[in-house]
Design a protein around this motif. Sequence first.
Motif, PDB file in Angstrom:
ATOM      1  N   ASN A  45       0.828  -1.213   0.000  1.00 16.88           N
ATOM      2  CA  ASN A  45       0.000   0.000   0.000  1.00 16.88           C
ATOM      3  C   ASN A  45       0.857   1.256   0.000  1.00 16.88           C
ATOM      4  O   ASN A  45       0.545   2.242  -0.673  1.00 16.88           O
ATOM      5  CB  ASN A  45      -0.920   0.009   1.221  1.00 16.88           C
ATOM      6  N   ARG A  46       1.946   1.215   0.758  1.00 19.54           N
ATOM      7  CA  ARG A  46       2.849   2.376   0.806  1.00 19.54           C
ATOM      8  C   ARG A  46       3.470   2.633  -0.556  1.00 19.54           C
ATOM      9  O   ARG A  46       3.601   3.782  -0.990  1.00 19.54           O
ATOM     10  CB  ARG A  46       3.939   2.130   1.849  1.00 19.54           C
ATOM     11  N   THR A  47       3.840   1.551  -1.251  1.00 20.72           N
ATOM     12  CA  THR A  47       4.420   1.690  -2.590  1.00 20.72           C
ATOM     13  C   THR A  47       3.407   2.256  -3.565  1.00 20.72           C
ATOM     14  O   THR A  47       3.731   3.123  -4.392  1.00 20.72           O
ATOM     15  CB  THR A  47       4.932   0.323  -3.082  1.00 20.72           C
ATOM     16  N   LYS A  48       2.156   1.782  -3.484  1.00 20.81           N
ATOM     17  CA  LYS A  48       1.096   2.295  -4.375  1.00 20.81           C
ATOM     18  C   LYS A  48       0.833   3.769  -4.081  1.00 20.81           C
ATOM     19  O   LYS A  48       0.651   4.581  -4.997  1.00 20.81           O
ATOM     20  CB  LYS A  48      -0.181   1.489  -4.166  1.00 20.81           C
ATOM     21  N   CYS A  49       0.828   4.135  -2.805  1.00 16.53           N
ATOM     22  CA  CYS A  49       0.630   5.528  -2.406  1.00 16.53           C
ATOM     23  C   CYS A  49       1.754   6.403  -2.956  1.00 16.53           C
ATOM     24  O   CYS A  49       1.509   7.498  -3.478  1.00 16.53           O
ATOM     25  CB  CYS A  49       0.569   5.610  -0.886  1.00 16.53           C
ATOM     26  N   LEU A  50       2.987   5.911  -2.857  1.00 14.40           N
ATOM     27  CA  LEU A  50       4.132   6.663  -3.382  1.00 14.40           C
ATOM     28  C   LEU A  50       4.016   6.840  -4.890  1.00 14.40           C
ATOM     29  O   LEU A  50       4.321   7.913  -5.433  1.00 14.40           O
ATOM     30  CB  LEU A  50       5.425   5.928  -3.027  1.00 14.40           C
ATOM     31  N   SER A  51       3.524   5.810  -5.573  1.00 11.53           N
ATOM     32  CA  SER A  51       3.321   5.891  -7.018  1.00 11.53           C
ATOM     33  C   SER A  51       2.265   6.945  -7.353  1.00 11.53           C
ATOM     34  O   SER A  51       2.410   7.709  -8.324  1.00 11.53           O
ATOM     35  CB  SER A  51       2.900   4.522  -7.556  1.00 11.53           C
ATOM     36  N   ASN A  52       1.194   7.003  -6.550  1.00 16.13           N
ATOM     37  CA  ASN A  52       0.167   8.029  -6.752  1.00 16.13           C
ATOM     38  C   ASN A  52       0.772   9.425  -6.668  1.00 16.13           C
ATOM     39  O   ASN A  52       0.483  10.304  -7.497  1.00 16.13           O
ATOM     40  CB  ASN A  52      -0.936   7.892  -5.703  1.00 16.13           C
ATOM     41  N   LEU A  53       1.607   9.627  -5.658  1.00 16.65           N
ATOM     42  CA  LEU A  53       2.193  10.952  -5.457  1.00 16.65           C
ATOM     43  C   LEU A  53       3.170  11.316  -6.564  1.00 16.65           C
ATOM     44  O   LEU A  53       3.253  12.479  -6.963  1.00 16.65           O
ATOM     45  CB  LEU A  53       2.867  11.012  -4.086  1.00 16.65           C
ATOM     46  N   ARG A  54       3.898  10.333  -7.056  1.00 13.95           N
ATOM     47  CA  ARG A  54       4.777  10.610  -8.210  1.00 13.95           C
ATOM     48  C   ARG A  54       3.944  11.063  -9.403  1.00 13.95           C
ATOM     49  O   ARG A  54       4.319  11.994 -10.124  1.00 13.95           O
ATOM     50  CB  ARG A  54       5.572   9.365  -8.571  1.00 13.95           C
ATOM     51  N   GLN A  55       2.824  10.381  -9.622  1.00 14.83           N
ATOM     52  CA  GLN A  55       1.968  10.725 -10.749  1.00 14.83           C
ATOM     53  C   GLN A  55       1.383  12.122 -10.574  1.00 14.83           C
ATOM     54  O   GLN A  55       1.334  12.915 -11.524  1.00 14.83           O
ATOM     55  CB  GLN A  55       0.843   9.689 -10.875  1.00 14.83           C
ATOM     56  N   ARG A 114      -6.161   8.751  -3.737  1.00 18.14           N
ATOM     57  CA  ARG A 114      -6.401   8.051  -2.476  1.00 18.14           C
ATOM     58  C   ARG A 114      -5.288   7.072  -2.155  1.00 18.14           C
ATOM     59  O   ARG A 114      -4.899   6.267  -3.000  1.00 18.14           O
ATOM     60  CB  ARG A 114      -7.733   7.288  -2.542  1.00 18.14           C
ATOM     61  N   CYS A 115      -4.815   7.139  -0.929  1.00 24.94           N
ATOM     62  CA  CYS A 115      -3.889   6.129  -0.440  1.00 24.94           C
ATOM     63  C   CYS A 115      -4.690   4.864  -0.137  1.00 24.94           C
ATOM     64  O   CYS A 115      -5.743   4.942   0.509  1.00 24.94           O
ATOM     65  CB  CYS A 115      -3.194   6.623   0.830  1.00 24.94           C
ATOM     66  N   LYS A 202       6.710  11.746  15.659  1.00 26.66           N
ATOM     67  CA  LYS A 202       6.840  10.345  15.264  1.00 26.66           C
ATOM     68  C   LYS A 202       6.018  10.024  14.019  1.00 26.66           C
ATOM     69  O   LYS A 202       5.024  10.674  13.733  1.00 26.66           O
ATOM     70  CB  LYS A 202       6.416   9.429  16.414  1.00 26.66           C
ATOM     71  N   GLY A 203       6.449   8.980  13.339  1.00 31.22           N
ATOM     72  CA  GLY A 203       5.723   8.525  12.162  1.00 31.22           C
ATOM     73  C   GLY A 203       6.298   9.070  10.868  1.00 31.22           C
ATOM     74  O   GLY A 203       7.072  10.035  10.871  1.00 31.22           O
ATOM     75  N   ARG A 204       5.922   8.432   9.762  1.00 29.79           N
ATOM     76  CA  ARG A 204       6.419   8.811   8.440  1.00 29.79           C
ATOM     77  C   ARG A 204       5.282   8.763   7.428  1.00 29.79           C
ATOM     78  O   ARG A 204       4.274   8.087   7.644  1.00 29.79           O
ATOM     79  CB  ARG A 204       7.539   7.863   8.004  1.00 29.79           C
ATOM     80  N   ALA A 205       5.457   9.485   6.325  1.00 31.43           N
ATOM     81  CA  ALA A 205       4.437   9.512   5.281  1.00 31.43           C
ATOM     82  C   ALA A 205       5.091   9.778   3.937  1.00 31.43           C
ATOM     83  O   ALA A 205       6.244  10.211   3.848  1.00 31.43           O
ATOM     84  CB  ALA A 205       3.386  10.585   5.578  1.00 31.43           C
ATOM     85  N   ASN A 206       4.323   9.543   2.887  1.00 33.41           N
ATOM     86  CA  ASN A 206       4.783   9.839   1.530  1.00 33.41           C
ATOM     87  C   ASN A 206       4.496  11.299   1.194  1.00 33.41           C
ATOM     88  O   ASN A 206       3.439  11.827   1.540  1.00 33.41           O
ATOM     89  CB  ASN A 206       4.061   8.937   0.529  1.00 33.41           C
ATOM     90  N   VAL A 207       5.418  11.925   0.493  1.00 33.63           N
ATOM     91  CA  VAL A 207       5.216  13.291  -0.004  1.00 33.63           C
ATOM     92  C   VAL A 207       5.841  13.398  -1.394  1.00 33.63           C
ATOM     93  O   VAL A 207       6.739  12.637  -1.746  1.00 33.63           O
ATOM     94  CB  VAL A 207       5.850  14.360   0.930  1.00 33.63           C
ATOM     95  N   ALA A 208       5.349  14.355  -2.165  1.00 35.67           N
ATOM     96  CA  ALA A 208       5.948  14.674  -3.467  1.00 35.67           C
ATOM     97  C   ALA A 208       6.590  16.044  -3.373  1.00 35.67           C
ATOM     98  O   ALA A 208       6.055  16.948  -2.717  1.00 35.67           O
ATOM     99  CB  ALA A 208       4.892  14.656  -4.563  1.00 35.67           C
ATOM    100  N   PHE A 209       7.730  16.194  -4.035  1.00 30.59           N
ATOM    101  CA  PHE A 209       8.475  17.454  -3.997  1.00 30.59           C
ATOM    102  C   PHE A 209       8.266  18.236  -5.294  1.00 30.59           C
ATOM    103  O   PHE A 209       7.731  17.718  -6.276  1.00 30.59           O
ATOM    104  CB  PHE A 209       9.960  17.165  -3.766  1.00 30.59           C
ATOM    105  N   CYS A 210       8.705  19.472  -5.264  1.00 28.63           N
ATOM    106  CA  CYS A 210       8.445  20.374  -6.393  1.00 28.63           C
ATOM    107  C   CYS A 210       9.143  19.957  -7.681  1.00 28.63           C
ATOM    108  O   CYS A 210       8.742  20.402  -8.762  1.00 28.63           O
ATOM    109  CB  CYS A 210       8.845  21.802  -6.021  1.00 28.63           C
TER     110      CYS A 210
END
Length: 233
Positions: A45-55, A114-115, A202-210
Amino acid sequence: MRNQAKRGGRRPGFTLVELLVVIGIIALLISILLPSLSRAREAGNRTKCLSNLRQLGMAFTMYCNDNKQQYPRPAGGVAGGLPEDWVHWEAARKLEDSRIAPYISRPMNPEVLRCPSDTLESHKTAYKYSYSVNFNICRISGNKTLKTTQVRSPSDKILIVEESSETVDDGCWAWQAELGRGKNVISARHDRQYEDSTDFTKGRANVAFCDGHAEFISRSDSFDARYWDPLKN
């Protein structure tokens, strides 16, 4: 004849003790395997979420290239919404009219927003997507949003975040501004033990950069001005 009769006789079934032992072994194996399966599913799920953000990050880049390097607006829940909002999420508006929609798919696929680990029923407003954009980049100043050329060190500046379901209320991540009241925080749903949105450390999440790339970062980094302030070196 006796041997043949003996071979053809009925075999005794399992005893109750034997059945209980087998059931116990199966239960033990399940208890050992379930955490591993759960972690593997969450990693997927984390990988799919990261893919969403890249897109989404690439869609923002293409939008800016077609619009004089200006970012779309942040979809901050303004009454009625604004035409230049990056996502049109209100019930009265069509998702296909989102400003980044042409750069993703026709028709717009809502799953990109959606994640897969996001429990959407926990959202407290009508906003049913997992991602929000950095208010400091997509905010309106002088009737215009920021330009890509104004962002310093774009590979370090957060553009889109996976926001906590406890705080997400629109398409705008604005914890630093009065609009966010200091409460918009990135999610820790992939580190489930830390999803508490009141803990900023604490904790981590996916983000997209500029610059269009995406990463899995710590929540504490998202509060560092080096990453959220587009004008900071």
